[in-house]
Design a protein around this motif. Structure first.
Motif, PDB file in Angstrom:
ATOM      1  N   SER A 165       0.838  -1.196   0.000  1.00 61.96           N
ATOM      2  CA  SER A 165       0.000   0.000   0.000  1.00 61.96           C
ATOM      3  C   SER A 165       0.873   1.247   0.000  1.00 61.96           C
ATOM      4  N   LEU A 166       0.693   2.087  -1.010  1.00 63.62           N
ATOM      5  CA  LEU A 166       1.463   3.335  -1.073  1.00 63.62           C
ATOM      6  C   LEU A 166       1.169   4.216   0.125  1.00 63.62           C
ATOM      7  N   ASP A 167      -0.103   4.323   0.459  1.00 65.60           N
ATOM      8  CA  ASP A 167      -0.475   5.210   1.567  1.00 65.60           C
ATOM      9  C   ASP A 167       0.202   4.778   2.851  1.00 65.60           C
ATOM     10  N   HIS A 168       0.241   3.471   3.067  1.00 64.97           N
ATOM     11  CA  HIS A 168       0.867   2.956   4.275  1.00 64.97           C
ATOM     12  C   HIS A 168       2.371   3.207   4.247  1.00 64.97           C
ATOM     13  N   ALA A 169       2.997   2.948   3.106  1.00 66.73           N
ATOM     14  CA  ALA A 169       4.448   3.150   2.985  1.00 66.73           C
ATOM     15  C   ALA A 169       4.805   4.627   3.137  1.00 66.73           C
ATOM     16  N   LEU A 170       3.935   5.505   2.622  1.00 67.56           N
ATOM     17  CA  LEU A 170       4.231   6.945   2.695  1.00 67.56           C
ATOM     18  C   LEU A 170       4.133   7.476   4.118  1.00 67.56           C
ATOM     19  N   GLU A 171       3.376   6.757   4.967  1.00 67.40           N
ATOM     20  CA  GLU A 171       3.376   7.108   6.390  1.00 67.40           C
ATOM     21  C   GLU A 171       4.815   7.155   6.899  1.00 67.40           C
ATOM     22  N   PHE A 172       5.595   6.178   6.442  1.00 66.47           N
ATOM     23  CA  PHE A 172       6.998   6.143   6.853  1.00 66.47           C
ATOM     24  C   PHE A 172       7.846   7.128   6.047  1.00 66.47           C
ATOM     25  N   TYR A 173       7.833   6.968   4.725  1.00 64.45           N
ATOM     26  CA  TYR A 173       8.776   7.725   3.902  1.00 64.45           C
ATOM     27  C   TYR A 173       8.495   9.224   3.924  1.00 64.45           C
ATOM     28  N   GLN A 174       7.204   9.586   3.923  1.00 63.94           N
ATOM     29  CA  GLN A 174       6.845  10.996   3.848  1.00 63.94           C
ATOM     30  C   GLN A 174       6.692  11.586   5.249  1.00 63.94           C
ATOM     31  N   ALA A 175       5.778  10.990   6.015  1.00 62.37           N
ATOM     32  CA  ALA A 175       5.446  11.585   7.310  1.00 62.37           C
ATOM     33  C   ALA A 175       6.589  11.446   8.304  1.00 62.37           C
ATOM     34  N   GLN A 176       7.204  10.263   8.381  1.00 64.60           N
ATOM     35  CA  GLN A 176       8.228  10.061   9.409  1.00 64.60           C
ATOM     36  C   GLN A 176       9.625  10.441   8.929  1.00 64.60           C
ATOM     37  N   LEU A 177       9.970  10.032   7.708  1.00 65.94           N
ATOM     38  CA  LEU A 177      11.326  10.295   7.217  1.00 65.94           C
ATOM     39  C   LEU A 177      11.456  11.680   6.595  1.00 65.94           C
ATOM     40  N   GLY A 178      10.317  12.284   6.241  1.00 69.51           N
ATOM     41  CA  GLY A 178      10.344  13.665   5.746  1.00 69.51           C
ATOM     42  C   GLY A 178      10.679  13.800   4.267  1.00 69.51           C
ATOM     43  N   LEU A 179      10.564  12.715   3.495  1.00 68.37           N
ATOM     44  CA  LEU A 179      10.812  12.830   2.062  1.00 68.37           C
ATOM     45  C   LEU A 179       9.585  13.406   1.358  1.00 68.37           C
ATOM     46  N   ARG A 180       9.827  14.033   0.218  1.00 68.41           N
ATOM     47  CA  ARG A 180       8.748  14.659  -0.529  1.00 68.41           C
ATOM     48  C   ARG A 180       8.391  13.782  -1.718  1.00 68.41           C
ATOM     49  N   VAL A 181       7.096  13.644  -1.989  1.00 69.68           N
ATOM     50  CA  VAL A 181       6.663  12.903  -3.167  1.00 69.68           C
ATOM     51  C   VAL A 181       6.753  13.839  -4.367  1.00 69.68           C
ATOM     52  N   ALA A 182       7.677  13.523  -5.274  1.00 73.11           N
ATOM     53  CA  ALA A 182       7.842  14.382  -6.451  1.00 73.11           C
ATOM     54  C   ALA A 182       6.770  14.066  -7.477  1.00 73.11           C
ATOM     55  N   LEU A 183       6.296  12.830  -7.470  1.00 74.98           N
ATOM     56  CA  LEU A 183       5.360  12.405  -8.513  1.00 74.98           C
ATOM     57  C   LEU A 183       4.593  11.188  -8.042  1.00 74.98           C
ATOM     58  N   ARG A 184       3.281  11.218  -8.262  1.00 74.35           N
ATOM     59  CA  ARG A 184       2.465  10.014  -8.052  1.00 74.35           C
ATOM     60  C   ARG A 184       1.749   9.749  -9.343  1.00 74.35           C
ATOM     61  N   GLU A 185       1.808   8.509  -9.814  1.00 76.23           N
ATOM     62  CA  GLU A 185       1.125   8.223 -11.064  1.00 76.23           C
ATOM     63  C   GLU A 185       0.790   6.741 -11.148  1.00 76.23           C
ATOM     64  N   THR A 186      -0.124   6.428 -12.057  1.00 78.52           N
ATOM     65  CA  THR A 186      -0.435   5.041 -12.348  1.00 78.52           C
ATOM     66  C   THR A 186       0.149   4.712 -13.715  1.00 78.52           C
ATOM     67  N   VAL A 187       0.959   3.659 -13.776  1.00 80.46           N
ATOM     68  CA  VAL A 187       1.491   3.215 -15.064  1.00 80.46           C
ATOM     69  C   VAL A 187       0.665   2.011 -15.491  1.00 80.46           C
TER      70      VAL A 187
END
Ligand SMILES: Nc1nc2c(ncn2[C@@H]2O[C@H](COP(=O)(O)OP(=O)(O)O)[C@@H](O)[C@H]2O)c(=O)[nH]1
Ligand SMILES: [Mg+2]
Length: 375
Positions: free
Chosen positions: A258-280
């Motif tokens: 789950s992207l949303d679940h993973a982003l809890e860590f990468y974005q919210a906790q680690l502070g990384l920014r999502v440069a792009l979200r897309e569906t391929v």
């Protein structure tokens, strides 16, 4: 790549203005444009300035811009004010306050009001930040009113967040939203010329912990140089220079359920920014590319179980799925590998951003799927 994207990357100002409108209004073509330029983002310092209306954010911003321009840095500003209608006073105020920079091509300012779509502003702001970053702005400043969840989300886009507070405004520390206090990297007591600055500093210090608490009088331009110094000191990531020649890591692909679940860590906790979200669609995958300078991290969530990532998760669980290397001459590299007997999994084809890529089977690479991308 579309012409607009090329013009933006060349630094054409009219193209930048047109692209901003496209992204701000989330018009058709905005996602395609972002996909084309995303690989060029990740180099700017993204600075968030948040605080209550009237705290002096725009005035501070104005002085920060002047000092950065004096150093020859180019600046992009996104002023977000969800509380005011498009023609409202606050936005007009921002325009007037930062007007002295309007004739300067080194300063690009966008004022945005709410679009009424929940999450819409956060999304448009993220897109604009990526746009300005990819267009080569050295510093991108996002000014937001520090209330509510979507503003906290916007502040998370920034690498360094400045929380502006003022004395004697009912702006007591107790009354501040916990989320806003947490995201601050630097506390600024602006209007330090007004009574109550000492008391506010006393209240803030225990909450701030190791984080700096500075005082400014923005209307007089006082304390700005110290603020810029603090901002540089706390910047979370260094400017990474891309390697000059030869293959280099472009990104690491991580399969997640789950992207949303993973982003809890990468974005919210680690502070990384999502440069792009897309569906391929052709790969049956949802992608979140994390801005990390260079190289990046790509999170991959399957859109259906019967897909490459879906089967990987089934067999191996979450984890590193592939390593992507950028090579100067992909076709030559493919020829070389084929001659040597490596298992190339596909003919070179165009992926996100129009770059050619191939996959090399883990059996040939020491157990990790390898993606090769034309630089
Ligand atoms: N006394 C005083 N007034 C200030 C200071 N900084 C800004 N102001 C004034 O506060 C008002 C709001 O400033 P503005 O930058 O628009 O605030 P924003 O809504 O946070 O962007 C303006 O009238 C500014 O001139 C300061 O340090 N001291
Ligand atoms: Mg303002």
């Amino acid at each position: 790549m579309a012409e607009l994207a090329e013009d933006v990357l060349r630094g054409d100002l009219r193209a930048l203005a047109r692209a901003s409108t496209l992204i701000e209004n989330q018009e058709p073509g905005a996602d395609g444009l972002l996909r084309d330029i995303a690989a060029h983002a990740g180099r700017a310092l993204v600075l968030g300035i948040t605080g209550a209306p009237g705290a002096g954010k725009s005035t501070l911003c104005d002085h920060i811009i002047s000092l950065l321009r004096a150093e020859g840095k180019t600046v992009g500003v996104i002023a977000v004010d969800p509380s005011s209608p498009v023609t409202g006073g606050a936005i007009l105020g921002d325009r007037i306050r930062m007007q002295q920079h309007h004739a300067d091509p080194g300063v690009f300012i966008r004022s945005m009001a709410t679009r009424g779509i929940p999450g819409g502003i956060a999304r448009a702001t993220a897109g604009l930040a990526t746009l300005l970053d990819a267009a080569g702005r050295d510093v991108v400043i996002i000014e937001t009113v520090g209330v509510g969840q979507s503003e906290v989300e916007i502040a998370r886009l920034a690498q360094v967040t400045i929380l502006v507070v003022v004395p004697g405004f009912g702006d007591d520390v107790q009354a501040m939203k916990a989320g806003v206090l947490e995201i601050a990297d630097i506390f600024v007591i602006n209007k330090a010329d007004l009574p109550g600055a000492d008391k506010l500093a006393q209240e803030l210090h225990p909450v701030a912990g190791d984080r700096p608490v500075l005082r400014t009088v923005a209307s007089e331009g006082q304390g700005i140089a110290d603020l810029i110094e603090a901002m540089r000191a706390c910047r979370r990531e260094a400017h990474l220079q891309p390697a000059a020649v030869g293959p280099r890591i472009d990104h690491l692909g991580i399969a997640v359920r789950s992207l949303d679940h993973a982003l809890e860590f990468y974005q919210a906790q680690l502070g990384l920014r999502v440069a792009l979200r897309e569906t391929v669609a052709q790969e049956k995958v949802n992608v979140a590319m994390l801005a990390l300078g260079d190289p990046r991290i790509e999170l991959l969530e399957p859109t259906e179980p019967d897909s490459v990532i879906g089967r990987f998760l089934e067999k191996r669980g979450e984890g590193l799925h592939h390593i992507a290397l950028k090579v100067p001459d992909l076709l030559a590299a493919v020829d070389r590998l084929r001659l040597a007997g490596a298992r190339i999994l596909n003919e070179p084809r165009a992926g996100a951003g129009g770059h050619l890529y191939v996959f090399v089977h883990p059996a040939s690479t020491g157990g990790v799927l390898l993606e090769l991308i034309q630089a």
